[in-house]
Design an enzyme around this catalytic site. Sequence first.
Site, short mmCIF file in Angstrom:
data_model
loop_
_atom_site.label_atom_id
_atom_site.label_comp_id
_atom_site.label_asym_id
_atom_site.label_seq_id
_atom_site.Cartn_x
_atom_site.Cartn_y
_atom_site.Cartn_z
N PRO A 23 0.83 -1.21 0.00
CA PRO A 23 0.00 0.00 0.00
C PRO A 23 0.86 1.25 0.00
O PRO A 23 1.80 1.37 0.80
CB PRO A 23 -0.79 -0.12 1.31
CG PRO A 23 -0.80 -1.59 1.62
CD PRO A 23 0.54 -2.08 1.15
N CYS A 25 0.26 5.45 -0.15
CA CYS A 25 -0.65 6.58 -0.21
C CYS A 25 -0.31 7.47 -1.40
O CYS A 25 0.84 7.82 -1.61
CB CYS A 25 -0.59 7.39 1.09
SG CYS A 25 -1.31 6.53 2.50
N ALA A 57 -3.70 2.88 1.99
CA ALA A 57 -4.53 2.86 3.19
C ALA A 57 -5.87 3.51 2.88
O ALA A 57 -5.93 4.70 2.56
CB ALA A 57 -3.82 3.61 4.32
N GLN A 99 -6.26 -2.38 1.50
CA GLN A 99 -5.85 -2.15 2.89
C GLN A 99 -6.88 -1.24 3.55
O GLN A 99 -7.13 -0.13 3.08
CB GLN A 99 -4.47 -1.52 2.98
CG GLN A 99 -3.97 -1.42 4.42
CD GLN A 99 -2.66 -0.66 4.54
OE1 GLN A 99 -2.63 0.54 4.34
NE2 GLN A 99 -1.58 -1.36 4.90
N TYR A 182 -0.83 4.49 13.32
CA TYR A 182 -2.23 4.79 13.09
C TYR A 182 -3.07 4.11 14.17
O TYR A 182 -2.54 3.53 15.10
CB TYR A 182 -2.62 4.39 11.67
CG TYR A 182 -1.82 5.16 10.63
CD1 TYR A 182 -1.77 6.56 10.67
CD2 TYR A 182 -1.07 4.51 9.67
CE1 TYR A 182 -1.01 7.28 9.76
CE2 TYR A 182 -0.31 5.22 8.75
CZ TYR A 182 -0.28 6.61 8.80
OH TYR A 182 0.47 7.32 7.90
N ARG A 230 -1.18 -5.82 8.71
CA ARG A 230 0.12 -5.14 8.73
C ARG A 230 0.36 -4.61 10.15
O ARG A 230 -0.50 -3.94 10.73
CB ARG A 230 0.17 -3.99 7.73
CG ARG A 230 1.40 -3.08 7.92
CD ARG A 230 1.69 -2.20 6.74
NE ARG A 230 2.48 -2.92 5.74
CZ ARG A 230 3.16 -2.33 4.76
NH1 ARG A 230 3.14 -1.01 4.63
NH2 ARG A 230 3.85 -3.05 3.90
N ARG A 324 8.62 1.44 -2.62
CA ARG A 324 9.38 2.44 -3.38
C ARG A 324 10.00 1.88 -4.66
O ARG A 324 10.10 2.57 -5.66
CB ARG A 324 10.45 3.07 -2.49
CG ARG A 324 9.87 4.06 -1.47
CD ARG A 324 10.95 4.64 -0.57
NE ARG A 324 10.42 5.68 0.30
CZ ARG A 324 9.79 5.46 1.45
NH1 ARG A 324 9.60 4.22 1.86
NH2 ARG A 324 9.34 6.47 2.18
#
Length: 382
Positions: A23, A25, A57, A99, A182, A230, A324
């Site tokens: 995932p 963003c 997310a 996710q 989070y 996760r 990445r």
Amino acid sequence: MAGLFDPLTIRDLQFSNRVFVSPMCEYSSVDGYANDWHFVHLGSRAVGGAGLVLTEATAVVPEGRISPQDLGIWSDDHIPALRRIVTFIHEQGSVAGMQLAHAGRKASTRRPWEASGTVPESEGGWTNVMAPSVISFAENYPMPKALTLDGIQEIVAAFASAARRACDTGFRVIEIHAAHGYLIHEFLSPLSNTREDDYGGSFENRTRLCREIVAAVRSAWPKELPLFLRISATDWIDGGWSVDDSVKLAAQLKPMGVDLIDCSSGGNAPHAEIPVGPGYQTAFAERIRREAEIMTGAVGMITSPVQAEHIIRTEQADAVIMAREFLRDPYWPLRAARELNKSISWPVQYLRAAPKGAQPQVPIDLKSFESCFEEQHAIPEM
């Protein structure tokens, strides 16, 4: 012994290989809706040969977004745009996963390419930022409100409802986001959870919200389909959430229906000193896999085909979950398979550039999952 490009079967679903898209963003939504950016971003990684493509997310409630530009799944209105993406991913022979997330005290913040800090209501932010305790993440972050017991149960129900919408959309994997500081991670860690009720204090209490969300999502998600979680395996801070805690939690979650632990770390303390380097989190995946006897995914600075193949061959993890490197190269699996002299299916449109003998991608068979919700998949009363 399995390799990077060997299939992986979890429950009734088979992934064509063990290279998964993490995932990431994109901060590109309006009111939670997917758009052409998401279609191209996610679809291109499926074209590139990934076995699983996970969305960023995706917020289960509006106030659970990290930024006002995050993807959402709190409304049935979000389904049509997402379904277009899911269909395309499956047509490429990849699996579409979502996710599910709630940002907790790190909500209503700015996109990373903007000045950091809280987004005011005048710019689309919100004031009802919620957390286990009234402790902000950092000075320029919102001061959250402590969730009430009723508020906690509303969030549990929101995760279950989001899982049902995800299945109706056509997603075939759910990952619950319990990492990176989070909401769920905030409850797990004593650094951010100072509650004195049934959701704070002891390990059993701090993990209660995580277990309740897992139970609700598993009940709302077809038993034939995989459920991932996760976690941040460690806070990298003395007195915080630890790898020992992660092993213990993973062992509890396996019989509850979690199939794979996606092993990341950090994100809950801005001053944590993290020894970042190639594969620096892989040891967490290996230990949790071995001691909790559960499938794991390795993440964190995995960049080369040889490195990724080594992780799978040496049974440190069951999949590599990359972020990445997929931003740098959406077709990383096609390139990696060629470098490792392994077989992988290519898009029929690209076969003329493929290695000799390459086969075309074949859409995944979804006939077994056409009816997501029968009576046994009803969302339980909260």
